[in-house]
Design an enzyme around this catalytic site. Structure first.
Site, PDB file in Angstrom:
ATOM      1  N   LYS A   1      -1.703   2.565  -4.650  1.00  0.00           N
ATOM      2  CA  LYS A   1      -2.062   2.271  -6.045  1.00  0.00           C
ATOM      3  C   LYS A   1      -3.187   1.249  -6.220  1.00  0.00           C
ATOM      4  O   LYS A   1      -3.788   1.171  -7.298  1.00  0.00           O
ATOM      5  CB  LYS A   1      -0.817   1.733  -6.793  1.00  0.00           C
ATOM      6  CG  LYS A   1       0.232   2.759  -7.033  1.00  0.00           C
ATOM      7  CD  LYS A   1      -0.212   3.764  -8.089  1.00  0.00           C
ATOM      8  CE  LYS A   1       0.582   5.026  -8.054  1.00  0.00           C
ATOM      9  NZ  LYS A   1      -0.177   6.239  -8.096  1.00  0.00           N
TER      10      LYS A   1
ATOM     11  N   TYR B   1       2.930   9.123  -8.354  1.00  0.00           N
ATOM     12  CA  TYR B   1       1.968   9.140  -7.244  1.00  0.00           C
ATOM     13  C   TYR B   1       0.610   9.690  -7.662  1.00  0.00           C
ATOM     14  O   TYR B   1      -0.423   9.109  -7.344  1.00  0.00           O
ATOM     15  CB  TYR B   1       2.567   9.973  -6.094  1.00  0.00           C
ATOM     16  CG  TYR B   1       1.824   9.842  -4.784  1.00  0.00           C
ATOM     17  CD1 TYR B   1       2.010   8.736  -3.966  1.00  0.00           C
ATOM     18  CD2 TYR B   1       0.943  10.834  -4.363  1.00  0.00           C
ATOM     19  CE1 TYR B   1       1.339   8.611  -2.772  1.00  0.00           C
ATOM     20  CE2 TYR B   1       0.267  10.719  -3.166  1.00  0.00           C
ATOM     21  CZ  TYR B   1       0.467   9.610  -2.369  1.00  0.00           C
ATOM     22  OH  TYR B   1      -0.207   9.485  -1.182  1.00  0.00           O
TER      23      TYR B   1
ATOM     24  N   PRO C   1       0.778  -1.244   0.000  1.00  0.00           N
ATOM     25  CA  PRO C   1       0.000   0.000   0.000  1.00  0.00           C
ATOM     26  C   PRO C   1       0.813   1.300   0.000  1.00  0.00           C
ATOM     27  O   PRO C   1       0.234   2.378  -0.153  1.00  0.00           O
ATOM     28  CB  PRO C   1      -0.836  -0.108   1.287  1.00  0.00           C
ATOM     29  CG  PRO C   1      -0.102  -1.066   2.148  1.00  0.00           C
ATOM     30  CD  PRO C   1       0.615  -2.010   1.247  1.00  0.00           C
TER      31      PRO C   1
HETATM   32  P1  FAD Z   1     -11.999  -5.775  -3.580  1.00  0.00           P
HETATM   33  O1  FAD Z   1     -12.176  -4.407  -3.076  1.00  0.00           O
HETATM   34  O2  FAD Z   1     -11.308  -6.774  -2.722  1.00  0.00           O
HETATM   35  O3  FAD Z   1     -13.431  -6.326  -3.991  1.00  0.00           O
HETATM   36  C1  FAD Z   1     -13.678  -7.694  -4.267  1.00  0.00           C
HETATM   37  C2  FAD Z   1     -15.116  -8.025  -3.918  1.00  0.00           C
HETATM   38  O4  FAD Z   1     -15.374  -9.383  -4.245  1.00  0.00           O
HETATM   39  C3  FAD Z   1     -15.395  -7.890  -2.437  1.00  0.00           C
HETATM   40  O5  FAD Z   1     -16.572  -7.135  -2.232  1.00  0.00           O
HETATM   41  C4  FAD Z   1     -15.538  -9.327  -1.945  1.00  0.00           C
HETATM   42  O6  FAD Z   1     -16.424  -9.431  -0.846  1.00  0.00           O
HETATM   43  C5  FAD Z   1     -16.065 -10.009  -3.189  1.00  0.00           C
HETATM   44  N1  FAD Z   1     -15.781 -11.452  -3.262  1.00  0.00           N
HETATM   45  C6  FAD Z   1     -14.679 -12.112  -2.832  1.00  0.00           C
HETATM   46  N2  FAD Z   1     -14.797 -13.426  -3.085  1.00  0.00           N
HETATM   47  C7  FAD Z   1     -15.992 -13.598  -3.687  1.00  0.00           C
HETATM   48  C8  FAD Z   1     -16.670 -14.731  -4.189  1.00  0.00           C
HETATM   49  N3  FAD Z   1     -16.134 -15.959  -4.118  1.00  0.00           N
HETATM   50  N4  FAD Z   1     -17.883 -14.553  -4.745  1.00  0.00           N
HETATM   51  C9  FAD Z   1     -18.451 -13.319  -4.828  1.00  0.00           C
HETATM   52  N5  FAD Z   1     -17.850 -12.201  -4.374  1.00  0.00           N
HETATM   53  C10 FAD Z   1     -16.619 -12.345  -3.808  1.00  0.00           C
HETATM   54  N6  FAD Z   1      -5.391   1.276  -2.809  1.00  0.00           N
HETATM   55  C11 FAD Z   1      -5.270   2.553  -3.282  1.00  0.00           C
HETATM   56  O7  FAD Z   1      -5.481   2.773  -4.492  1.00  0.00           O
HETATM   57  N7  FAD Z   1      -4.953   3.610  -2.483  1.00  0.00           N
HETATM   58  C12 FAD Z   1      -4.732   3.436  -1.167  1.00  0.00           C
HETATM   59  O8  FAD Z   1      -4.522   4.434  -0.461  1.00  0.00           O
HETATM   60  C13 FAD Z   1      -4.814   2.088  -0.617  1.00  0.00           C
HETATM   61  N8  FAD Z   1      -4.606   1.872   0.685  1.00  0.00           N
HETATM   62  C14 FAD Z   1      -4.899   0.632   1.197  1.00  0.00           C
HETATM   63  C15 FAD Z   1      -4.787   0.479   2.555  1.00  0.00           C
HETATM   64  C16 FAD Z   1      -5.103  -0.758   3.123  1.00  0.00           C
HETATM   65  C17 FAD Z   1      -4.997  -0.919   4.617  1.00  0.00           C
HETATM   66  C18 FAD Z   1      -5.562  -1.849   2.292  1.00  0.00           C
HETATM   67  C19 FAD Z   1      -5.955  -3.186   2.889  1.00  0.00           C
HETATM   68  C20 FAD Z   1      -5.638  -1.695   0.932  1.00  0.00           C
HETATM   69  C21 FAD Z   1      -5.316  -0.461   0.366  1.00  0.00           C
HETATM   70  N9  FAD Z   1      -5.408  -0.253  -1.011  1.00  0.00           N
HETATM   71  C22 FAD Z   1      -5.182   1.005  -1.504  1.00  0.00           C
HETATM   72  C23 FAD Z   1      -5.771  -1.346  -1.914  1.00  0.00           C
HETATM   73  C24 FAD Z   1      -7.242  -1.363  -2.314  1.00  0.00           C
HETATM   74  O9  FAD Z   1      -8.049  -1.370  -1.160  1.00  0.00           O
HETATM   75  C25 FAD Z   1      -7.548  -2.588  -3.188  1.00  0.00           C
HETATM   76  O10 FAD Z   1      -6.597  -2.658  -4.216  1.00  0.00           O
HETATM   77  C26 FAD Z   1      -8.962  -2.527  -3.791  1.00  0.00           C
HETATM   78  O11 FAD Z   1      -9.908  -2.895  -2.817  1.00  0.00           O
HETATM   79  C27 FAD Z   1      -9.123  -3.461  -4.996  1.00  0.00           C
HETATM   80  O12 FAD Z   1     -10.455  -3.431  -5.467  1.00  0.00           O
HETATM   81  P2  FAD Z   1     -11.130  -4.710  -6.125  1.00  0.00           P
HETATM   82  O13 FAD Z   1     -12.489  -4.295  -6.547  1.00  0.00           O
HETATM   83  O14 FAD Z   1     -10.214  -5.300  -7.120  1.00  0.00           O
HETATM   84  O15 FAD Z   1     -11.201  -5.788  -4.962  1.00  0.00           O
HETATM   85  C1  DHB Z   2      -3.747   5.869   2.663  1.00  0.00           C
HETATM   86  C2  DHB Z   2      -3.371   4.583   2.347  1.00  0.00           C
HETATM   87  C3  DHB Z   2      -2.188   4.373   1.683  1.00  0.00           C
HETATM   88  O1  DHB Z   2      -1.807   3.126   1.370  1.00  0.00           O
HETATM   89  C4  DHB Z   2      -1.371   5.432   1.320  1.00  0.00           C
HETATM   90  O2  DHB Z   2      -0.208   5.192   0.670  1.00  0.00           O
HETATM   91  C5  DHB Z   2      -1.774   6.720   1.617  1.00  0.00           C
HETATM   92  C6  DHB Z   2      -2.953   6.936   2.296  1.00  0.00           C
HETATM   93  C7  DHB Z   2      -5.017   6.095   3.378  1.00  0.00           C
HETATM   94  O3  DHB Z   2      -5.664   5.094   3.748  1.00  0.00           O
HETATM   95  O4  DHB Z   2      -5.390   7.249   3.612  1.00  0.00           O
END
Ligand code: FAD
Ligand code: DHB
Length: 389
Positions: A299, A387, A295
Site C-alpha cells: 500500500k 488489495y 509492505p
Molecule cells: P519516498 O519514496 O521515500 O521519497 C522521499 C524523497 O525525499 C526521496 O527521494 C528522498 O531522497 C527525499 N528526501 C529525504 N529527505 C530529504 C531532505 N531532507 N531534503 C530533500 N529531500 C529529501 N508500496 C506499495 O505501494 N507497493 C508495494 O509493493 C511496496 N513494496 C515495498 C517494498 C519495500 C522493500 C519497501 C522498502 C517499500 C515498499 N513500499 C510499497 C512502500 C513505498 O516504497 C513507499 O511508501 C513510497 O516510496 C513512498 O513514497 P514517498 O514519495 O512518500 O517517499
Molecule cells: C511487492 C512488494 C510488496 O510489498 C508486495 O506486497 C507485493 C509485491 C513487490 O516488490 O513486487
C-alpha cells in the site's frame, strides 16, 4: 543567500513529490522540487512494485502511463499458499479491477522525465534543507547547494520527503505520532530469472513468510521474513534459495522459485506509523513523511499517490476560489484511506507472518483465518477489494 518565490515548495522527489508537482503543473500552479539525492540514485532505488487499479488510473488520466501500459504486468489474481497448498484469489473476477506490477523506480523515472519535458524545476543534491515560518502566509525553505545558501518562499510547503525527511519535525510537537514496530523484517532480492508463475504468491509457513513477485519477463522479486536485527551478511545465496524453496513448499515438496543471479539484496524493517494531523499551518505532509505501512499489503506507494492527488486538488481549489475548505480537510480526507490501508496491512501481516513466541494454537488460528479467506467468497472479496484499491 539567493531569494526566490514560487507557489508551492515541494521537499522530496519520490512518487509523492514528483506526482504532486506534475498535478499542480496541469492545474497551472508553479512549484520547485528540492531533492537531497542525485538523479541516478532516485531512478535506481529499488522499492515497491504493486500499483493499485486506482493508481494506474491516476497516472493514465494525467498522461504519464504510456510506458506503464507497455511494460507493466497486469495481474488479475494472487495466490495465498499455506499448509503446502496454493489457493487463488481471483481479484478481477471478484472486483472487476486489477493491479499492475511495475517498479516504483520506473514510476519515478516516468514522472521525472515528464516534469523535465514540461520545464519543471527539480533540484537535486540540495543539502541542509530547513523549513521556516509554516505558521505564516509566507512559509519558506532554505537549502545549501554548491556552497551557496538559497531560500525559496512559497504559499504552501509540501513535505514529501519520506519517513527520514525533515518536514515532519518542522511541524513541531503539535503532531501526534502513532506507531507499531513488528518483531521481524523483510529480506528482498531481485533475481535475473524468468518468472515461474504468472501471479504473486504470498506464502505462510512455520519458518516464516515468503513472497514471490516479479518485475519483468526476465526479473523476479522475492522476499523472506527474517529477524528484526538480521544483516544481509548472514544470508548467503545458498541459504536464501534453500529457505525460499522450503517456505514455498507444495504438497510436502520444496518448490524452487527459479534460480538466477541475485543482483540486488536489502533488508527492510517493518513498521506502522501515522502522523495526526498531516498538516500544520501552510505545511502539508504526503506519503511516507506522514505514514508508513508494513509492505505486506503493498500500500505504501499507492497511499503516497493518493495523498498527492488530494493535496493537489486542495491547493488548486484554494487558488481558484480563495476558499481553504479542502486545505483544511486535507488531513481528514487523507487519513480515512490511510487508516483503512493501515488496517489491511496489519491484517495481512498478522495473518501471514510468524511472530516470536507463536505456539501451535496461534498457528492453527492463522491457518483457520487463511482457510476462511480462501474458502469464503465474502472474505476473498473483502481481501481483493482492499488489495486492488
Ligand atoms: P519516498 O519514496 O521515500 O521519497 C522521499 C524523497 O525525499 C526521496 O527521494 C528522498 O531522497 C527525499 N528526501 C529525504 N529527505 C530529504 C531532505 N531532507 N531534503 C530533500 N529531500 C529529501 N508500496 C506499495 O505501494 N507497493 C508495494 O509493493 C511496496 N513494496 C515495498 C517494498 C519495500 C522493500 C519497501 C522498502 C517499500 C515498499 N513500499 C510499497 C512502500 C513505498 O516504497 C513507499 O511508501 C513510497 O516510496 C513512498 O513514497 P514517498 O514519495 O512518500 O517517499
Ligand atoms: C511487492 C512488494 C510488496 O510489498 C508486495 O506486497 C507485493 C509485491 C513487490 O516488490 O513486487
Amino acid at each position: 543567500m539567493t531569494d526566490e518565490r514560487t507557489q508551492v515548495v515541494i521537499i522530496g522527489a519520490g512518487p509523492a513529490g514528483l506526482l504532486l508537482s506534475h498535478l499542480l503543473h496541469l492545474a497551472g500552479i508553479t512549484s520547485v522540487v528540492l531533492e537531497d539525492r542525485d538523479r541516478t540514485h532516485i531512478e535506481q532505488r529499488v522499492r515497491a512494485g504493486v500499483l493499485e487499479h486506482g493508481t494506474t488510473e491516476i497516472l493514465t488520466q494525467t498522461g504519464v502511463a504510456d510506458r506503464l501500459h507497455r511494460e507493466g504486468l497486469v495481474h488479475e489474481g494472487i495466490e495465498l499458499r499455506f499448509d503446502g497448498a496454493g489457493h487463488r484469489i481471483p481479484m478481477t473476477e471478484l472486483t472487476g479491477r486489477h493491479i499492475t506490477v511495475y517498479g516504483q523506480q520506473e514510476v519515478v523515472k516516468d514522472l521525472l522525465a515528464r516534469r523535465l519535458a514540461d520545464g519543471g524545476d527539480v533540484r537535486f543534491e540540495v543539502a541542509q534543507v530547513q523549513v521556516h515560518d509554516v505558521g505564516t502566509a509566507e512559509p519558506s525553505v532554505t537549502y545549501l547547494s554548491e556552497g551557496v545558501r538559497h531560500r525559496v518562499v512559497g504559499d504552501v510547503v509540501a513535505g514529501c520527503d519520506g519517513f527520514h525527511g525533515v518536514s515532519r519535525a518542522a511541524a513541531g510537537d503539535t503532531l501526534r505520532h502513532l506507531h507499531r514496530t513488528y518483531p521481524f523484517a523483510w529480506l528482498g532480492v531481485l533475481v535475473h530469472a524468468e518468472p515461474r508463475t504468472r501471479e504473486l504468491i504470498y506464502a505462510a509457513h512455520e519458518n516464516g513468510f515468503a513472497l514471490y513477485s516479479m518485475r519483468s519477463p526476465e526479473v523476479t522479486r522475492l522476499y523472506l521474513q527474517v529477524g528484526a536485527d538480521e544483516r544481509v551478511d548472514s544470508w548467503p545465496q545458498d541459504r536464501i534459495w534453500a529457505e525460499l524453496a522450503v517456505r514455498f513448499s507444495l504438497d510436502g515438496e520444496p518448490w524452487d522459485p527459479g534460480r538466477g543471479e541475485i543482483f540486488d539484496i536489502a533488508i527492510t524493517p517493518m513498521r506502522s506509523f501515522v502522523t495526526e494531523p498531516m498538516q500544520r499551518g501552510r505545511l502539508l505532509l504526503a506519503g511516507d513523511a506522514a505514514h508508513i505501512v508494513p509492505p505486506t499489503g503493498a500500500k505504501g506507494m499507492n497511499l503516497a499517490v493518493h495523498d498527492a492527488l488530494l493535496m493537489s486538488r486542495a491547493i488548486e481549489h484554494w487558488y481558484r476560489t480563495g476558499e481553504e475548505t479542502l486545505v483544511n480537510s486535507y488531513t481528514a480526507d487523507a487519513l480515512a484511506r490511510v487508516w483503512r490501508a493501515q488496517h489491511f496491512s496489519w491484517w495481512m501481516t498478522s495473518m501471514l507472518h510468524r511472530f516470536p513466541g507463536d505456539d501451535l494454537f496461534q498457528h492453527r488460528l492463522q491457518t483457520a483465518q487463511l482457510a476462511n479467506v480462501t474458502a469464503s467468497r465474502a472474505y476473498a472479496t473483502a481481501l481483493a477489494e482492499n488489495y486492488v484499491g
